[in-house]
Write an enzyme that holds these catalytic residues in place. Structure first.
Site, PDB file in Angstrom:
ATOM      1  N   GLU A   1       0.869  -1.165   0.000  1.00 42.33           N
ATOM      2  CA  GLU A   1       0.000   0.000   0.000  1.00 42.33           C
ATOM      3  C   GLU A   1       0.914   1.225   0.000  1.00 42.33           C
ATOM      4  O   GLU A   1       1.809   1.320   0.849  1.00 42.33           O
ATOM      5  CB  GLU A   1      -0.863  -0.007   1.272  1.00 42.33           C
TER       6      GLU A   1
ATOM      7  N   ARG B   1       4.857 -12.917   9.884  1.00 38.25           N
ATOM      8  CA  ARG B   1       5.333 -11.545   9.772  1.00 38.25           C
ATOM      9  C   ARG B   1       6.702 -11.445  10.416  1.00 38.25           C
ATOM     10  O   ARG B   1       6.924 -12.006  11.490  1.00 38.25           O
ATOM     11  CB  ARG B   1       4.378 -10.675  10.595  1.00 38.25           C
TER      12      ARG B   1
ATOM     13  N   LYS C   1       3.994   0.885   9.489  1.00 37.57           N
ATOM     14  CA  LYS C   1       4.199   2.092   8.682  1.00 37.57           C
ATOM     15  C   LYS C   1       3.529   3.303   9.320  1.00 37.57           C
ATOM     16  O   LYS C   1       4.044   4.408   9.251  1.00 37.57           O
ATOM     17  CB  LYS C   1       3.623   1.882   7.273  1.00 37.57           C
TER      18      LYS C   1
END
Ligand code: ATP
Ligand code: MG
Length: 563
Positions: free
Chosen positions: A36, A260, A270
Site C-alpha cells: 500500500e 510476519r 508504517k
C-alpha cells in the site's frame, strides 16, 4: 566463490513445487508484491519481496508489483516512487506494474453483478451500528434491517452512492453472506464505502472506494496470480477471498499466509514510522536509525546482506521475533567481504615521536582488504606527529590493558613499534600529548630481533589527516518490544534518547578525502562506516553501519554447541 548454501526449508516453496509438478495452471507460477503506498518499505517488506520475487524466480515464473491503492487519504506518489526504488535496490525487477485503482471500473461492475444476483446490498446503518450488529466470536451477529432490500432499490442506491449524492459514512455496500458465520469476516463484510477524497491516480472520478477484501482477491485474479503470499493476519480473510472469487467465477488465485517478520528493538508499523517522521523524532524516512530500506541503505547495509538475512530467518506459520543482532551479523558478514579497510581516529589524541625526523614523510603500504586480494594496496602517509584514539592510551593502565602506556611498546599498524615516554597535560589534568620513541628497525610492523608487542593500534598522520563528522547509532528504541509501554504511554515513550551520537571532529586518512556518497569502509578496529549524503567538500560525514563485535555469531555458536 563459496558454494551457495542449500536453500533452507520453506513450506511455500513446497506448495509451489507440488503445484508445478501436478501442472496446476499449466505449471505456471505468477506472484505479486502488493504494497500500500502509504509509507516507505521496511525490513519486514523485504521478507515479502524476497518470497514473492525469489520463489517466482526459482520456478521460472513472474512477479508483478501492484500498488494496493484503495485508501486515497493516506496514499501518495512519493511513496509509490520510493517503493519502486527500494524494490530495485534490493535486486528485483517486476514484470507487470499495476495499481488496484486500475481495476476500479471492473470492481464496480462486479459489485453490480453481485447486487443483481441478490448477493450484495446497500446498508444505511452507521459504522458503529454495523459493529454492534456484528456479534462476537461466541455470539452470532444480527441482520441489518436493510438486508432484504430489493435488487432494484439496491441498484438505485448504489448508483447514487457512486454519483456523490450521499455524505461520507452514510451508507455502505455489503456482501450478503452469513451473519451467523463463525468467521467474523464472513458476516456480511463491507465491500464499498463512501469517501469524497481525491485519489492520487483517479483524481475525483470516484467517491466510493472498494475495501481491501473486495479488491485484493479480484486484483490477484485479474492478473492471474497463481500464488498470493501474505502475512498471517490475513488467514481469517481467506474464506472471504475465496468467496468473492467463487461467486464471480473468475480465475482461482490461491492465498498462502506466512509469518510476519518482527525484530527486537524495532518498530515495523508504517503508521507508527510515519508518526516518527511527521513529529520530527527522526530526520526522515531514510534516517539511518529507521528500519526502512531507505534508512538501511543510507546507513550502509547492502541488499545482499538483507537478502541473506531474510533467507536465514526463514518462513513459518507462526509469528516469532528475530534478534536484531542476527540482522547485524549478516551485514557484517557481507561487508567483511567487500569493504575496504582504512584508518580513522574518532576521538583523537596526539602522539609525538621525538626521535623521528621532523618534516620526514613516509608512504606506508597498507592492505585494502585482507579478504580480497584483488582490492590491492594503498599508501598511507606516516610522519612524526600522529593521532591515535584516546582509548588506546592510559597513563595508569588497568590490569590486562595492553595498549599504549608509559614504558609500554606497541605496534602502529603498517608503521613502527613505538614506546611511550612521557605525557603533556592541560590545566584540567587531561593528557593532550603523548611523547614516544620509535624503533626504525621495525618498519612495516616487525622487529628483526623477533621481539613481540601485545597490541597494534591505528593512527592517522596529523599533517595529512582529513576532518570528518562521524555519526554513531544505537537502537532507535531502548526496549526489545517498543510497544511494551506503561499506562497512558505510547510507543514513543520507548524511544532511545541516545540513539544518535555525533562525533564532530574525527580524523580520517587522506585516501578518504574524496570518498563518494554511499561508499562503505571498515575503519580498522572500529566498525563499518558509510559515507552519508550530508557530506560536503572538506567535511565528509560518515554513518556507522555496524560495530565490529558480533554478538550473534557467539549466540549461534552457543546454540550450535548445545544442540
Ligand atoms: P504495515 O502495517 O507496516 O503498514 P502492511 O502489511 O499494511 O504493513 P503493506 O504495504 O500492505 O503493509 O504490505 C505489502 C506486503 O508486505 C503484504 O503482503 C504484507 O503482508 C507484507 N508485509 C508487511 N509487513 C511485513 C512484515 N513485517 N513481514 C513480512 N511481510 C510483511
Ligand atoms: Mg496495509
Amino acid at each position: 566463490m563459496a558454494e551457495p548454501s542449500p536453500a533452507p526449508p520453506n513450506f511455500i516453496r513446497d506448495i509451489i513445487a507440488e503445484d508445478v509438478k501436478s501442472s496446476q495452471h499449466g505449471g505456471r507460477v505468477q506472484t505479486r508484491f502488493p504494497p500500500e503506498p502509504n509509507g516507505y518499505l521496511h525490513i519486514g517488506h523485504a521478507k515479502a519481496i524476497c518470497l514473492d520475487f525469489g520463489l517466482a524466480d526459482e520456478f521460472g515464473g513472474h512477479t508483478n508489483l501492484r500498488f494496493d491503492d484503495t485508501n486515497p487519504e493516506k496514499e501518495d506518489v512519493e511513496y509509490v516512487e520510493s517503493i519502486k526504488a527500494d524494490v530495485q535496490w534490493l535486486g528485483f525487477q517486476w514484470d507487470g506494474l499495476f495499481y488496484a485503482s486500475d481495476y476500479f471500473d471492473q470492481l464496480y461492475e462486479w459489485a453490480i453483478k453481485l447486487i443483481k444476483e441478490g448477493k450484495a446490498y446497500v446498508d444505511d446503518l452507521s459504522a458503529e451500528e454495523i459493529r454492534q450488529h456484528r456479534g462476537t466470536l461466541t455470539q452470532p451477529g444480527k441482520e441489518s434491517p436493510y438486508r432484504n432490500r430489493s435488487v432494484e432499490e439496491n441498484l438505485n442506491l448504489f448508483e447514487r452512492m457512486r454519483t456523490g449524492e450521499f455524505p461520507d459514512g452514510s451508507r455502505v455496500l455489503r456482501a450478503k453472506i452469513d451473519m451467523a458465520s463463525p468467521n467474523l469476516n464472513m458476516r456480511d463484510p463491507v465491500m464499498y464505502r463512501i469517501l469524497h477524497a481525491e485519489h492520487h491516480r483517479t483524481g475525483n472520478k470516484w467517491c466510493i472506494y472498494p475495501m481491501y477484501d473486495f479488491a485484493h482477491g479480484q486484483s490477484d485474479s485479474l492478473e492471474k496470480i497463481t500464488h498470493s503470499m501474505c502475512t498471517l493476519e490475513f488467514a481469517d480473510h481467506q474464506p472471504l477471498y475465496n468467496w468473492f472469487i467463487e461467486q464471480l467465477g473468475i480465475f482461482p488465485s490461491r492465498q498462502i499466509e506466512f509469518d510476519r517478520l518482527s525484530l527486537t528493538y524495532t518498530m515495523m508499523s508504517k503508521r507508527k514510522l510515519r508518526l516518527l517522521v511527521e513529529e520530527g523524532r527522526v530526520k526522515g524516512w531514510d534516517d539511518p536509525r529507521m528500519p526502512t530500506l531507505s534508512g538501511m541503505r543510507r546507513r550502509g547495509y547492502t541488499p545482499e546482506a538483507i537478502r541473506n538475512f531474510v533467507t536465514a530467518a526463514g518462513v513459518s506459520r507462526t509469528n516469532g521475533i528475530v534478534e536484531l543482532a542476527m540482522l547485524e551479523h549478516f551485514v557484517r558478514e557481507d561487508l567483511n567481504k567487500r569493504a575496504l579497510r582504512v584508518m580513522a581516529v574518532l576521538k583523537p589524541l596526539k602522539v609525538i615521536i621525538d626521535n623521528y625526523p621532523e618534516n620526514k614523510v613516509e608512504e606506508m603500504d597498507a592492505v585494502n582488504n585482507p579478504e580480497d586480494a584483488s582490492a590491492g594496496t594503498r599508501k598511507v602517509p606516516f610522519s612524526r606527529v600522529l593521532y591515535i584514539e584516546q582509548d588506546d592510551f592510559r597513563e595508569d593502565p588497568p590490569k590486562g590493558y595492553f595498549r599504549l602506556s608509559p614504558g609500554r611498546e606497541v605496534r602502529l599498524r603498517y608503521g613502527y613499534f613505538i614506546t611511550a615516554k612521557s605525557v603533556v597535560k592541560n590545566d584540567r589534568g587531561e593528557v593532550v600529548e603523548v611523547h614516544c620513541t620509535y624503533d626504525p628497525a621495525t618498519r612495516g610492523g616487525n622487529a628483526p630481533d623477533g621481539r613481540k608487542v601485545k597490541s597494534t593500534i591505528h593512527w592517522v598522520s596529523v599533517a595529512h589527516a582529513v576532518d570528518a563528522e562521524v555519526r554513531i547509532y544505537e537502537t532507535l528504541f531502548s526496549k526489545e518490544n517498543p510497544d511494551e509501554v506503561g499506562p497512558g504511554q505510547d510507543f514513543t515513550a520507548n524511544l532511545n534518547p541516545n540513539s544518535l551520537e555525533v562525533i564532530a571532529n574525527a580524523k580520517i586518512e587522506p585516501s578518504l578525502a574524496k570518498a563518494a556518497v554511499g561508499s562503505r569502509y571498515q575503519f580498522e578496529r572500529l566498525g563499518y562506516f558509510c559515507v552519508d549524503p550530508d557530506s560536503k567538500p572538506g567535511k565528509a560525514v560518515f554513518s556507522r553501519t555496524v560495530a565490529l563485535k558480533d554478538t550473534w555469531a557467539k549466540v549461534e555458536k552457543k546454540q550450535g554447541g548445545s544442540s
